[in-house]
Design a protein around this motif. Structure first.
Motif, PDB file in Angstrom:
ATOM      1  N   SER A   1       0.828  -1.199   0.000  1.00  0.00           N
ATOM      2  CA  SER A   1       0.000   0.000   0.000  1.00  0.00           C
ATOM      3  C   SER A   1       0.865   1.253   0.000  1.00  0.00           C
ATOM      4  O   SER A   1       1.811   1.377   0.781  1.00  0.00           O
ATOM      5  CB  SER A   1      -0.913  -0.005   1.229  1.00  0.00           C
ATOM      6  N   GLY A   2       0.550   2.161  -0.894  1.00  0.00           N
ATOM      7  CA  GLY A   2       1.254   3.427  -0.959  1.00  0.00           C
ATOM      8  C   GLY A   2       2.471   3.451  -1.862  1.00  0.00           C
ATOM      9  O   GLY A   2       3.043   4.516  -2.111  1.00  0.00           O
ATOM     10  N   VAL A   3       2.903   2.308  -2.367  1.00  0.00           N
ATOM     11  CA  VAL A   3       4.078   2.278  -3.240  1.00  0.00           C
ATOM     12  C   VAL A   3       3.698   2.779  -4.632  1.00  0.00           C
ATOM     13  O   VAL A   3       2.715   2.332  -5.224  1.00  0.00           O
ATOM     14  CB  VAL A   3       4.662   0.854  -3.337  1.00  0.00           C
ATOM     15  N   ASP A   4       4.477   3.730  -5.128  1.00  0.00           N
ATOM     16  CA  ASP A   4       4.292   4.250  -6.480  1.00  0.00           C
ATOM     17  C   ASP A   4       5.263   3.511  -7.391  1.00  0.00           C
ATOM     18  O   ASP A   4       6.481   3.676  -7.293  1.00  0.00           O
ATOM     19  CB  ASP A   4       4.563   5.750  -6.509  1.00  0.00           C
ATOM     20  N   ALA A   5       4.734   2.706  -8.292  1.00  0.00           N
ATOM     21  CA  ALA A   5       5.568   1.858  -9.142  1.00  0.00           C
ATOM     22  C   ALA A   5       6.410   2.647 -10.139  1.00  0.00           C
ATOM     23  O   ALA A   5       7.285   2.074 -10.790  1.00  0.00           O
ATOM     24  CB  ALA A   5       4.691   0.867  -9.901  1.00  0.00           C
ATOM     25  N   GLU A   6       6.187   3.949 -10.236  1.00  0.00           N
ATOM     26  CA  GLU A   6       6.952   4.764 -11.174  1.00  0.00           C
ATOM     27  C   GLU A   6       8.356   5.078 -10.679  1.00  0.00           C
ATOM     28  O   GLU A   6       9.219   5.474 -11.481  1.00  0.00           O
ATOM     29  CB  GLU A   6       6.222   6.096 -11.426  1.00  0.00           C
ATOM     30  N   PHE A   7       8.604   4.917  -9.391  1.00  0.00           N
ATOM     31  CA  PHE A   7       9.864   5.381  -8.816  1.00  0.00           C
ATOM     32  C   PHE A   7      10.509   4.310  -7.939  1.00  0.00           C
ATOM     33  O   PHE A   7       9.840   3.390  -7.464  1.00  0.00           O
ATOM     34  CB  PHE A   7       9.626   6.650  -7.990  1.00  0.00           C
ATOM     35  N   PRO A   8      11.822   4.421  -7.708  1.00  0.00           N
ATOM     36  CA  PRO A   8      12.482   3.476  -6.807  1.00  0.00           C
ATOM     37  C   PRO A   8      11.921   3.602  -5.388  1.00  0.00           C
ATOM     38  O   PRO A   8      11.541   4.691  -4.946  1.00  0.00           O
ATOM     39  CB  PRO A   8      13.954   3.915  -6.841  1.00  0.00           C
ATOM     40  N   VAL A   9      11.890   2.449  -4.687  1.00  0.00           N
ATOM     41  CA  VAL A   9      11.461   2.444  -3.285  1.00  0.00           C
ATOM     42  C   VAL A   9      12.528   1.743  -2.453  1.00  0.00           C
ATOM     43  O   VAL A   9      13.364   0.996  -2.972  1.00  0.00           O
ATOM     44  CB  VAL A   9      10.107   1.739  -3.096  1.00  0.00           C
ATOM     45  N   TRP A  10      12.483   1.985  -1.160  1.00  0.00           N
ATOM     46  CA  TRP A  10      13.448   1.373  -0.252  1.00  0.00           C
ATOM     47  C   TRP A  10      13.232  -0.143  -0.181  1.00  0.00           C
ATOM     48  O   TRP A  10      12.094  -0.631  -0.175  1.00  0.00           O
ATOM     49  CB  TRP A  10      13.325   1.970   1.143  1.00  0.00           C
ATOM     50  N   ALA A  11      14.339  -0.862  -0.128  1.00  0.00           N
ATOM     51  CA  ALA A  11      14.302  -2.325   0.014  1.00  0.00           C
ATOM     52  C   ALA A  11      14.078  -2.669   1.475  1.00  0.00           C
ATOM     53  O   ALA A  11      15.007  -3.042   2.200  1.00  0.00           O
ATOM     54  CB  ALA A  11      15.595  -2.936  -0.512  1.00  0.00           C
ATOM     55  N   ARG A  12      12.843  -2.517   1.903  1.00  0.00           N
ATOM     56  CA  ARG A  12      12.459  -2.799   3.279  1.00  0.00           C
ATOM     57  C   ARG A  12      11.145  -3.577   3.258  1.00  0.00           C
ATOM     58  O   ARG A  12      10.354  -3.430   2.329  1.00  0.00           O
ATOM     59  CB  ARG A  12      12.293  -1.496   4.062  1.00  0.00           C
ATOM     60  N   PRO A  13      10.893  -4.401   4.259  1.00  0.00           N
ATOM     61  CA  PRO A  13       9.694  -5.241   4.249  1.00  0.00           C
ATOM     62  C   PRO A  13       8.405  -4.469   3.990  1.00  0.00           C
ATOM     63  O   PRO A  13       7.489  -4.997   3.337  1.00  0.00           O
ATOM     64  CB  PRO A  13       9.706  -5.872   5.648  1.00  0.00           C
ATOM     65  N   ALA A  14       8.317  -3.248   4.476  1.00  0.00           N
ATOM     66  CA  ALA A  14       7.067  -2.491   4.327  1.00  0.00           C
ATOM     67  C   ALA A  14       6.753  -2.178   2.874  1.00  0.00           C
ATOM     68  O   ALA A  14       5.587  -1.895   2.533  1.00  0.00           O
ATOM     69  CB  ALA A  14       7.152  -1.186   5.118  1.00  0.00           C
ATOM     70  N   TYR A  15       7.764  -2.215   1.995  1.00  0.00           N
ATOM     71  CA  TYR A  15       7.560  -1.807   0.604  1.00  0.00           C
ATOM     72  C   TYR A  15       7.763  -2.953  -0.392  1.00  0.00           C
ATOM     73  O   TYR A  15       7.772  -2.734  -1.600  1.00  0.00           O
ATOM     74  CB  TYR A  15       8.497  -0.644   0.265  1.00  0.00           C
ATOM     75  N   GLU A  16       7.918  -4.154   0.130  1.00  0.00           N
ATOM     76  CA  GLU A  16       8.067  -5.312  -0.748  1.00  0.00           C
ATOM     77  C   GLU A  16       6.712  -5.716  -1.328  1.00  0.00           C
ATOM     78  O   GLU A  16       5.653  -5.357  -0.802  1.00  0.00           O
ATOM     79  CB  GLU A  16       8.647  -6.496   0.046  1.00  0.00           C
ATOM     80  N   TRP A  17       6.754  -6.500  -2.411  1.00  0.00           N
ATOM     81  CA  TRP A  17       5.524  -7.079  -2.935  1.00  0.00           C
ATOM     82  C   TRP A  17       4.866  -7.923  -1.844  1.00  0.00           C
ATOM     83  O   TRP A  17       5.550  -8.539  -1.009  1.00  0.00           O
ATOM     84  CB  TRP A  17       5.826  -7.968  -4.133  1.00  0.00           C
ATOM     85  N   ARG A  18       3.578  -7.962  -1.838  1.00  0.00           N
ATOM     86  CA  ARG A  18       2.861  -8.699  -0.804  1.00  0.00           C
ATOM     87  C   ARG A  18       3.184 -10.192  -0.869  1.00  0.00           C
ATOM     88  O   ARG A  18       3.128 -10.811  -1.933  1.00  0.00           O
ATOM     89  CB  ARG A  18       1.361  -8.480  -0.939  1.00  0.00           C
ATOM     90  N   ASN A  19       3.510 -10.720   0.304  1.00  0.00           N
ATOM     91  CA  ASN A  19       3.858 -12.142   0.450  1.00  0.00           C
ATOM     92  C   ASN A  19       5.004 -12.557  -0.470  1.00  0.00           C
ATOM     93  O   ASN A  19       5.055 -13.693  -0.955  1.00  0.00           O
ATOM     94  CB  ASN A  19       2.630 -13.032   0.192  1.00  0.00           C
ATOM     95  N   TRP A  20       5.940 -11.650  -0.664  1.00  0.00           N
ATOM     96  CA  TRP A  20       7.093 -11.949  -1.522  1.00  0.00           C
ATOM     97  C   TRP A  20       8.050 -12.901  -0.814  1.00  0.00           C
ATOM     98  O   TRP A  20       8.419 -12.687   0.346  1.00  0.00           O
ATOM     99  CB  TRP A  20       7.807 -10.650  -1.874  1.00  0.00           C
ATOM    100  N   ASP A  21       8.424 -13.964  -1.523  1.00  0.00           N
ATOM    101  CA  ASP A  21       9.395 -14.926  -1.018  1.00  0.00           C
ATOM    102  C   ASP A  21      10.626 -14.858  -1.911  1.00  0.00           C
ATOM    103  O   ASP A  21      10.593 -15.304  -3.065  1.00  0.00           O
ATOM    104  CB  ASP A  21       8.809 -16.338  -1.054  1.00  0.00           C
ATOM    105  N   PRO A  22      11.733 -14.309  -1.424  1.00  0.00           N
ATOM    106  CA  PRO A  22      12.910 -14.139  -2.283  1.00  0.00           C
ATOM    107  C   PRO A  22      13.538 -15.454  -2.715  1.00  0.00           C
ATOM    108  O   PRO A  22      14.250 -15.494  -3.727  1.00  0.00           O
ATOM    109  CB  PRO A  22      13.873 -13.341  -1.399  1.00  0.00           C
TER     110      PRO A  22
END
Length: 929
Positions: free
Chosen positions: A616-637
């Motif tokens: 929620s709140g992530v704008d896909a147009e720009f880089p975001v911080w590599a932190r759990p709050a901004y990862e894809w939902r239920n992302w498993d690396p």
């Protein structure tokens, strides 16, 4: 019979170079005798193989230039390079394909196959050229037709069917398949030599898919494990397909009729037959798939460049106003954009959040591109390769990445026969040999004819079934995100969920031997990619003073093999029985495509791709911080899996009055990654024409082909923007004689249809040559004069990096390079259109944040247009078309012409420009199961 040429005098000559500029006549005679022998034998008698389960009623057609045969012996290559002679079926589809540009106006349903092939199932007995039981197998037969040499593969067992598909693929594209399995591993120069183009190809793809052998195998294991019985069947099909490929390699090696490129690159000795052609492995197919997926099915990315242009806008206008200006140029959800789903349905995705969270915009001036190439050795000739290879790659294959395919589909309610009609196909670029190959496959659980990428042809990927047809265009929606990983300890450690973690170093060393084929001396270099849990590192920067690496994560990363299930379903007549089944099959394709369908009763559309659910709140147009709050939902690396939007959220439709696609916006509120989806887009050229046909009713195959062909010759700028520019100029009398003459020529061209069309077939001269020259010269001048003063140099330059100003057919600076065919997808047409309409006082939905032409003054804007038009009119043809390795300066037709770029030893002649798919179908099914 296998494609085979007996060894001749020149076959026995040891060679590692291209043909010199002379050849003795006696040798030529020997060569010609050898070349003719395999094609002058009587065809093996065969029964009529026409399939009974064909519901097309003779109304299915297709075309794929230059020709089906993409393999050539050494003797054939040498003859081609010396005298231009062509192996059988290497170029026989090029003439009909090129001829449509001048022949479409008089087209009727009865003459469609003058420019296309009959794509009915089977081969009538009197059209059988050869019949073969590959490797002596009794459970599969390959029949080739006389006209095109297309393989029609019929198996009595599933294994035999797929074995035959692999054998036929190797017959037609073995060298190309070998090239691309090496490209996919970043090993092309070690395989084919150190030419800058080879280096550019492997560098273009390696950063996006720096896979280890373990990665390649894991993708196969995962695709099989997660798809039950279909996954197991896919694995069995692939193994049988590989067995067929390898059986042909063994046969061609022992018979010495393998592709001549293996001799020219030093892999085989033409005298002793020493050397080997490596067998294909299952991981090779994943490497191949990674190249094709990267080219055509990986939409998104570009967040760092977006950030740089946003920062430039904010520096120019301040944060609030600069952001508005940037958003108006970005046109995320332009209300005037042409849509594929135009029934008012909305499919929100990638929309701008009200309160963006987690943005990691770089500090001004801090961004650097992560180096890819290290440890380069070699002569001065190779020392410059790093700087030139990127341009070479862009010229050769970079255009394909941008998306170029089109589709026109009309519901049966609006056709003369009451059945849906489709004219559609992918634009995969123009290559020799072509990336795609034609085939028909009939066997247990498989019944299809059409095109497949070489080396991935265990199924037909775009084509027709018994009573339905399907095709695709590149969609480009955003499945790629950029993360800012904070560095710790040093430049190769980063914070992963609070822990300082080492980056993984993946390397590929390439070394090549001296060769006179391309003038490149011996050398070597290493490609190095640093991988994180968030994907490969692409840039370095600082954010708020903190050192970061920008990584690129796409949802199809580590999932190149997943789409095989969708293609398996599309080939299965027991699965696809209607539009909903088609959509369910397309849902299994994780690459970003628009899929279209037609049978005798229905049409359908579905947009495929694993669209990640963003935080929620992530704008896909720009880089975001590599932190759990901004990862894809239920992302498993571990396996790069996450939550994806459900099928209902993807643009889709059944039985809309018509569909068009030319890589345009899919539906309302569906935000696609590419810039340029505004009021003027290439898709308008199709939409305007098809809409008129539908309104009139009685659409036929010929009329729909004519609409496609007419749009394919149109100059988008002249058709949709030039009338407004002339309206500004006409706001006062034109007193300057030079400008007046130019205006007269441009107006006459618009009245005549604004096409870049030859005066007659083979004339190699445009009917409105002067007007075309003037607009080609004028467009970049007027755009710069219109926008640079208001935007300022820094912002103007930054936006041009997001969206090139021009993509005319002759443009060597646009995304397609030159001689690439596809044109007018990306440019500032919408910006000029909206700006000029605002100056004229017209209503503009989704306007630019400011008016730029003459700062909004009609008189000042007119002065800018008149001044730049005079300058353009004064430019000579040689200045506008400066010439290159293909064309003399001033040759306008040649500057636009399409060149099949060589990926092997055979070359083909130029053809006139037309903006259309490479592979194309024309279908109208007359009955249904």
């Amino acid at each position: 019979m296998p494609r085979r040429t007996p060894r001749t005098t020149l076959d026995r000559q040891r060679t590692s170079r291209r043909l010199p500029g002379f050849l003795k006549t006696a040798s030529v005679c020997v060569l010609v005798a050898g070349l003719l022998s395999p094609f002058s034998r009587s065809a093996v008698a065969a029964p009529d193989t026409t399939a009974a389960s064909d519901h097309c009623g003779g109304r299915c057609s297709d075309i794929l230039p230059p020709g089906q045969n993409g393999n050539a012996t050494l003797a054939q290559i040498l003859l081609n390079q010396a005298f231009g002679t062509q192996p059988a079926h290497a170029e026989d589809q090029l003439g009909p394909y090129a001829g449509l540009a001048t022949g479409y106006r008089g087209l009727t349903d009865a003459t469609v196959n003058t420019f296309f092939n009959d794509a009915s199932f089977g081969v009538p007995a009197d059209q059988v050229a050869s019949t073969e039981k590959p490797a002596g197998r009794s459970d599969v037969t390959i029949v080739r037709d006389k006209k095109t040499g297309v393989p029609h593969i019929t198996g009595t067992t599933r294994y035999g069917t797929e074995f035959g598909a692999g054998y036929a693929a190797a017959q037609d594209r073995l060298w190309l398949m070998d090239v691309f399995r090496h490209v996919g591993r970043g090993r092309l120069t070690s395989f084919a030599g150190g030419a800058p183009a080879n280096q550019g190809l492997e560098q273009q793809f390696y950063r996006n898919a720096p896979y280890t052998e373990a990665d390649l195998q894991a993708q196969i294991d995962n695709a099989v494990a997660h798809n039950g019985a279909r996954g197991q069947q896919a694995l069995a099909d692939v193994k049988a397909y590989l067995d067929g490929i390898n059986a042909y390699i063994d046969a061609s090696d022992s018979g010495r009729y393998f592709p001549g490129e293996y001799v020219l690159t030093g892999h085989k000795d033409s005298i002793t037959n020493a050397g080997t052609i490596e067998h294909f492995r299952i991981t090779d197919l994943v490497a191949l798939a990674s190249v094709i997926g990267s080219l055509f099915g990986s939409g998104g990315g570009g967040e760092v460049n977006n950030a740089l242009s946003l920062l430039a806008a904010q520096a120019r206008y301040g944060v609030e106003e600069g952001t508005k200006v940037w958003e108006s140029f970005r046109e995320r959800n332009d209300p005037e954009a042409v849509l594929t789903v135009h029934n008012g349905e909305r499919f929100p995705y990638g929309t701008k959040p009200a309160d963006p969270q987690g943005e990691a915009l770089p500090d001004t001036g801090s961004v650097t591109t992560e180096p890819l190439v290290y440890d380069r050795t070699g002569s001065a000739a190779t020392a410059t390769a790093e700087s030139t290879s990127a341009a070479a790659a862009q010229t050769v294959l970079g255009s394909a990445r941008r998306g170029m395919s089109n589709a026109l589909v009309v519901s049966g309610k609006h056709t003369a026969g009451g059945h849906p009609i489709a004219v559609f196909g992918p634009q995969t670029g123009y290559f020799a040999p072509q990336l795609l190959m034609l085939q028909e496959i009939q066997g247990p659980g498989i019944s299809a004819r059409g095109a497949s990428f070489a080396g991935l042809s265990m199924y037909v990927e775009l084509g027709r079934g018994q009573d339905y047809a399907w095709s695709a265009t590149t969609s480009g929606q955003d499945i790629i995100d950029t993360y800012a990983v904070e560095l710790c300890q040093d430049d190769h450690h980063y914070l992963y969920r609070g822990t300082c973690t080492a980056m993984e170093k993946v390397e590929q060393k390439n070394a090549w031997k001296p060769t006179t084929a391309d003038g490149t001396a011996a050398g070597s270099y290493t490609m190095r990619v640093w991988r994180t849990k968030y994907g490969p590192v692409e840039y370095r920067a600082t954010v708020g003073g903190k050192k970061v690496a920008y990584t690129t994560l796409r949802s199809s990363y580590l999932h190149e093999a997943d789409s095989i299930i969708g293609f398996q379903m599309l080939n299965d007549p027991d699965f696809v029985k209607g539009p909903e089944d088609f959509q369910r099959a397309a849902q299994h394709i994780n690459y970003t495509f628009n899929w279209f369908y037609a049978d005798s009763q229905h049409t359908a559309y579905y947009n495929s791709g694993d669209n990640p659910v963003r935080a929620s709140g992530v704008d896909a147009e720009f880089p975001v911080w590599a932190r759990p709050a901004y990862e894809w939902r239920n992302w498993d690396p571990a396996g790069n899996t996450a939550d994806y939007t459900p099928p209902s959220a993807h643009p889709h439709s059944v039985d809309q009055d018509y569909y068009i696609s030319w890589n345009n916006k899919q539906a309302e509120e569906y935000t696609t990654a590419p810039w340029g989806n505004g009021s003027v887009h290439r898709g308008n050229l199709l939409d305007d024409r098809v809409k008129k046909l539908v309104a009139a009713g009685g659409v036929t195959r010929a009329r729909l082909v004519q609409a496609m062909a007419d749009a394919g010759l149109a100059d988008l700028r002249a058709e949709d923007v030039l009338p407004r520019l002339l309206q500004v100029i006409d706001s006062a009398p034109v007193t300057d004689s030079t400008a007046a003459a130019a205006v007269s020529k441009l107006r006459a061209w618009v009245t005549a249809g604004a096409r870049r069309a030859e005066t007659s077939a083979g004339a190699k001269k445009y009917a409105d040559a002067d007007a075309i020259r003037i607009l080609d010269a004028w467009w970049p001048l007027l755009v710069e004069a219109e926008f640079r003063p208001g935007l300022g140099t820094d912002l103007y330059t930054a936006i041009t990096r997001n969206l090139p100003v021009d993509e005319a057919p002759s443009a060597g600076h646009g995304p397609t390079g030159s001689h690439a065919g596809s044109s007018f997808q990306y440019g500032w047409w919408s910006y000029v259109d909206k700006d000029v309409r605002a100056v004229l006082g017209e209503s503009v939905r989704g306007p630019l944040a400011r008016t730029y032409c003459g700062d909004g003054s009609l008189a000042a804007c007119r002065d800018i247009l008149i001044g730049t038009l005079k300058e353009a009119a004064g430019k000579t043809a040689a200045q506008v078309y400066p010439g290159d390795e293909q064309c003399a300066a001033g040759d306008q037709w040649c500057a636009d012409s399409i060149v099949h770029r060589t990926l092997g030893g055979i070359k083909h002649g130029k053809i006139g420009w037309q903006n259309r798919p490479t592979y194309q179908q024309v279908v109208e099914f007359t009955s249904h199961r």
